[in-house]
Design a protein around this motif. Structure first.
Motif, PDB file in Angstrom:
ATOM      1  N   SER A 122     -12.609 -23.538  35.834  1.00 31.54           N
ATOM      2  CA  SER A 122     -12.674 -22.471  35.597  1.00 31.54           C
ATOM      3  C   SER A 122     -12.969 -21.305  36.062  1.00 31.54           C
ATOM      4  CB  SER A 122     -13.741 -21.944  34.493  1.00 31.54           C
ATOM      5  OG  SER A 122     -13.719 -22.786  33.528  1.00 31.54           O
ATOM      6  N   GLY A 168      -9.391 -22.772  34.236  1.00 30.09           N
ATOM      7  CA  GLY A 168      -9.937 -23.659  33.603  1.00 30.09           C
ATOM      8  C   GLY A 168      -8.887 -24.761  33.344  1.00 30.09           C
ATOM      9  N   HIS A 184     -15.617 -26.248  31.590  1.00 31.97           N
ATOM     10  CA  HIS A 184     -13.616 -26.013  31.811  1.00 31.97           C
ATOM     11  C   HIS A 184     -13.054 -25.024  31.066  1.00 31.97           C
ATOM     12  CE1 HIS A 184     -14.228 -29.536  34.234  1.00 31.97           C
ATOM     13  NE2 HIS A 184     -15.110 -29.800  33.476  1.00 31.97           N
ATOM     14  N   ASP A 185     -13.448 -24.718  29.908  1.00 32.88           N
ATOM     15  CA  ASP A 185     -12.601 -24.398  28.661  1.00 32.88           C
ATOM     16  C   ASP A 185     -13.243 -24.096  27.892  1.00 32.88           C
ATOM     17  OD1 ASP A 185     -12.021 -26.593  27.343  1.00 32.88           O
ATOM     18  OD2 ASP A 185     -10.320 -26.989  28.591  1.00 32.88           O
ATOM     19  N   LEU A 211     -13.077 -17.396  29.090  1.00 31.03           N
ATOM     20  CA  LEU A 211     -12.312 -18.891  29.123  1.00 31.03           C
ATOM     21  C   LEU A 211     -11.541 -18.867  28.511  1.00 31.03           C
ATOM     22  CD1 LEU A 211     -16.157 -20.135  27.718  1.00 31.03           C
ATOM     23  CD2 LEU A 211     -15.005 -20.554  30.530  1.00 31.03           C
TER      24      LEU A 211
END
Length: 124
Positions: free
Chosen positions: A92, A97, A31-32, A60
């Motif tokens: 993402s 993200g 996601h990050d 990211l």
């Protein structure tokens, strides 16, 4: 405490599967770059015997960077053949993200990408 609970749950979920198939390579787009999304997940999966193929962290999202979905799509196309399976955070790929979504919620004008990229990449 939350970190330990998450690690235990993830390990419990992966352990039965990993003992039968350990040693594979997984392409992972989190996601990050927060520790729970990136570092802790990487630690658990590698401890289960897998090798991860990861994008450069600068692609990211984080607290100061809204992520780079178009560059992530390019990275995915270039690296997909390096792994037998993939775990990809759709947020993402679509809008940068989880951090980006929280920062831009309700704002118009941001290009969130298209779902067609998933179909094109999966077909390729």
């Amino acid at each position: 405490m939350l970190k330990r609970i998450f690690m235990l749950l993830l390990t419990a979920l992966l352990l039965p599967w990993s003992s039968a198939q350990a040693g594979g390579r997984i392409l992972f787009i989190p996601h990050d770059d927060r520790p729970i999304s990136y570092h802790q997940t990487v630690e658990v999966v590698e401890a289960a015997g897998y090798e991860l193929v990861l994008p450069p962290k600068e692609l990211l999202s984080n607290a100061t960077n809204m992520g780079h979905p178009q560059e992530l799509w390019q990275w995915l196309r270039e690296n997909a053949s390096k792994a037998k399976s993939a775990v990809i955070a759709s947020d993402s790929m679509l809008y940068g993200g989880a951090d980006t979504f929280a920062q831009t919620r309700g704002q118009s004008g941001r290009d969130y990408g298209t779902l067609g990229e998933f179909q094109t990449t999966a077909a390729g």
